[in-house]
Design a protein around this motif. Structure first.
Motif, PDB file in Angstrom:
ATOM      1  N   PRO A  26     -12.078  -7.642   0.994  1.00 29.31           N
ATOM      2  CA  PRO A  26     -11.713  -6.328   1.542  1.00 29.31           C
ATOM      3  C   PRO A  26     -12.952  -5.433   1.598  1.00 29.31           C
ATOM      4  O   PRO A  26     -13.738  -5.394   0.653  1.00 29.31           O
ATOM      5  CB  PRO A  26     -10.694  -5.780   0.542  1.00 29.31           C
ATOM      6  CG  PRO A  26     -10.264  -6.949  -0.280  1.00 29.31           C
ATOM      7  CD  PRO A  26     -11.412  -7.906  -0.287  1.00 29.31           C
ATOM      8  N   LEU A  27     -13.125  -4.714   2.719  1.00 29.27           N
ATOM      9  CA  LEU A  27     -14.294  -3.852   2.899  1.00 29.27           C
ATOM     10  C   LEU A  27     -13.952  -2.378   2.981  1.00 29.27           C
ATOM     11  O   LEU A  27     -14.836  -1.561   3.189  1.00 29.27           O
ATOM     12  CB  LEU A  27     -15.075  -4.280   4.157  1.00 29.27           C
ATOM     13  CG  LEU A  27     -15.618  -5.710   4.140  1.00 29.27           C
ATOM     14  CD1 LEU A  27     -16.261  -6.042   5.477  1.00 29.27           C
ATOM     15  CD2 LEU A  27     -16.591  -5.900   2.997  1.00 29.27           C
ATOM     16  N   GLY A  28     -12.675  -2.037   2.851  1.00 30.43           N
ATOM     17  CA  GLY A  28     -12.299  -0.626   2.851  1.00 30.43           C
ATOM     18  C   GLY A  28     -11.534  -0.206   4.086  1.00 30.43           C
ATOM     19  O   GLY A  28     -11.111  -1.028   4.890  1.00 30.43           O
ATOM     20  N   GLU A  29     -11.391   1.119   4.223  1.00 32.78           N
ATOM     21  CA  GLU A  29     -10.611   1.704   5.320  1.00 32.78           C
ATOM     22  C   GLU A  29     -11.390   2.848   5.942  1.00 32.78           C
ATOM     23  O   GLU A  29     -12.195   3.492   5.276  1.00 32.78           O
ATOM     24  CB  GLU A  29      -9.295   2.261   4.794  1.00 32.78           C
ATOM     25  CG  GLU A  29      -8.422   1.262   4.108  1.00 32.78           C
ATOM     26  CD  GLU A  29      -7.194   1.904   3.450  1.00 32.78           C
ATOM     27  OE1 GLU A  29      -6.896   3.091   3.745  1.00 32.78           O
ATOM     28  OE2 GLU A  29      -6.547   1.227   2.649  1.00 32.78           O
ATOM     29  N   VAL A  30     -11.114   3.096   7.233  1.00 27.93           N
ATOM     30  CA  VAL A  30     -11.672   4.242   7.946  1.00 27.93           C
ATOM     31  C   VAL A  30     -10.570   4.846   8.809  1.00 27.93           C
ATOM     32  O   VAL A  30      -9.558   4.207   9.072  1.00 27.93           O
ATOM     33  CB  VAL A  30     -12.889   3.871   8.831  1.00 27.93           C
ATOM     34  CG1 VAL A  30     -14.038   3.353   7.995  1.00 27.93           C
ATOM     35  CG2 VAL A  30     -12.498   2.876   9.894  1.00 27.93           C
ATOM     36  N   VAL A  37      -7.572   2.328   9.680  1.00 23.31           N
ATOM     37  CA  VAL A  37      -7.896   0.932   9.972  1.00 23.31           C
ATOM     38  C   VAL A  37      -8.571   0.321   8.747  1.00 23.31           C
ATOM     39  O   VAL A  37      -9.570   0.850   8.258  1.00 23.31           O
ATOM     40  CB  VAL A  37      -8.831   0.826  11.194  1.00 23.31           C
ATOM     41  CG1 VAL A  37      -9.201  -0.627  11.471  1.00 23.31           C
ATOM     42  CG2 VAL A  37      -8.202   1.475  12.421  1.00 23.31           C
ATOM     43  N   GLY A  38      -8.015  -0.771   8.265  1.00 21.51           N
ATOM     44  CA  GLY A  38      -8.633  -1.509   7.171  1.00 21.51           C
ATOM     45  C   GLY A  38      -9.561  -2.565   7.735  1.00 21.51           C
ATOM     46  O   GLY A  38      -9.402  -3.010   8.873  1.00 21.51           O
ATOM     47  N   ARG A  67      -3.165  -6.301   2.980  1.00 25.68           N
ATOM     48  CA  ARG A  67      -2.245  -5.170   3.174  1.00 25.68           C
ATOM     49  C   ARG A  67      -1.205  -5.145   2.052  1.00 25.68           C
ATOM     50  O   ARG A  67      -0.913  -4.091   1.481  1.00 25.68           O
ATOM     51  CB  ARG A  67      -1.573  -5.295   4.534  1.00 25.68           C
ATOM     52  CG  ARG A  67      -0.617  -4.187   4.880  1.00 25.68           C
ATOM     53  CD  ARG A  67      -0.121  -4.397   6.315  1.00 25.68           C
ATOM     54  NE  ARG A  67       0.833  -3.397   6.683  1.00 25.68           N
ATOM     55  CZ  ARG A  67       2.151  -3.583   6.676  1.00 25.68           C
ATOM     56  NH1 ARG A  67       2.660  -4.743   6.306  1.00 25.68           N
ATOM     57  NH2 ARG A  67       2.960  -2.618   7.031  1.00 25.68           N
ATOM     58  N   ALA A  68      -0.630  -6.288   1.710  1.00 23.85           N
ATOM     59  CA  ALA A  68       0.357  -6.359   0.626  1.00 23.85           C
ATOM     60  C   ALA A  68      -0.289  -6.005  -0.709  1.00 23.85           C
ATOM     61  O   ALA A  68       0.285  -5.281  -1.517  1.00 23.85           O
ATOM     62  CB  ALA A  68       0.983  -7.752   0.571  1.00 23.85           C
ATOM     63  N   TRP A  69      -1.483  -6.502  -0.933  1.00 28.57           N
ATOM     64  CA  TRP A  69      -2.207  -6.231  -2.173  1.00 28.57           C
ATOM     65  C   TRP A  69      -2.516  -4.741  -2.310  1.00 28.57           C
ATOM     66  O   TRP A  69      -2.455  -4.179  -3.396  1.00 28.57           O
ATOM     67  CB  TRP A  69      -3.491  -7.059  -2.186  1.00 28.57           C
ATOM     68  CG  TRP A  69      -4.409  -6.784  -3.325  1.00 28.57           C
ATOM     69  CD1 TRP A  69      -4.234  -7.147  -4.628  1.00 28.57           C
ATOM     70  CD2 TRP A  69      -5.649  -6.084  -3.266  1.00 28.57           C
ATOM     71  NE1 TRP A  69      -5.303  -6.707  -5.376  1.00 28.57           N
ATOM     72  CE2 TRP A  69      -6.185  -6.057  -4.563  1.00 28.57           C
ATOM     73  CE3 TRP A  69      -6.367  -5.488  -2.233  1.00 28.57           C
ATOM     74  CZ2 TRP A  69      -7.396  -5.443  -4.855  1.00 28.57           C
ATOM     75  CZ3 TRP A  69      -7.572  -4.886  -2.519  1.00 28.57           C
ATOM     76  CH2 TRP A  69      -8.069  -4.871  -3.832  1.00 28.57           C
ATOM     77  N   ALA A  70      -2.821  -4.080  -1.180  1.00 28.66           N
ATOM     78  CA  ALA A  70      -3.189  -2.663  -1.200  1.00 28.66           C
ATOM     79  C   ALA A  70      -1.991  -1.748  -1.441  1.00 28.66           C
ATOM     80  O   ALA A  70      -2.163  -0.596  -1.833  1.00 28.66           O
ATOM     81  CB  ALA A  70      -3.884  -2.283   0.102  1.00 28.66           C
ATOM     82  N   GLY A  71      -0.780  -2.226  -1.197  1.00 27.35           N
ATOM     83  CA  GLY A  71       0.405  -1.430  -1.486  1.00 27.35           C
ATOM     84  C   GLY A  71       0.979  -0.699  -0.288  1.00 27.35           C
ATOM     85  O   GLY A  71       0.515  -0.828   0.841  1.00 27.35           O
ATOM     86  N   ALA A  72       1.991   0.113  -0.556  1.00 28.50           N
ATOM     87  CA  ALA A  72       2.786   0.767   0.490  1.00 28.50           C
ATOM     88  C   ALA A  72       1.974   1.681   1.400  1.00 28.50           C
ATOM     89  O   ALA A  72       2.343   1.898   2.549  1.00 28.50           O
ATOM     90  CB  ALA A  72       3.926   1.549  -0.149  1.00 28.50           C
TER      91      ALA A  72
END
Length: 103
Positions: A26-30, A37-38, A67-72
């Motif tokens: 995972p590289l983060g979100e913007v 966008v992840g 997405r599942a790992w990152a949560g709701a």
């Protein structure tokens, strides 16, 4: 350190039909045009073939897993960076759409 995918991976227990292996970071979100966008980087070792430049099913699975790992509150749109380029995975309800170049 980079993963060495030049050698065949060993699994325990070994699936009788073989399996693909996706390595995902995972590289983060913007925020882009009002949409979160992840981004993930992925490499794939395909059963019976070795490392490939991309895998459509694998890119979708990688985005859904992170997405599942990152949560709701995780984004519904994911950039997946693979050695073959970049694809986008969008989740809408129970549907998953993959867009990007295919060769």
């Amino acid at each position: 350190a980079a993963a060495d995918l030049t050698r065949e991976a060993r699994y325990d227990p070994a699936p009788s039909e073989g399996t693909n292996l996706e390595l995902v970071v995972p590289l983060g979100e913007v925020e882009a045009a009002g949409v979160r966008v992840g981004t993930v980087r992925m490499r794939v070792l395909e059963r019976g073939v070795g490392e490939t430049r991309s895998c459509g099913t694998g890119t979708c699975a990688a985005a859904l897993a992170v997405r599942a790992w990152a949560g709701a509150s995780a984004p519904d749109v994911w950039r997946v960076l693979v050695p073959g380029g970049e694809v986008t995975v969008r989740v809408t309800g129970e549907r998953v759409a993959l867009t990007g170049p295919a060769e």
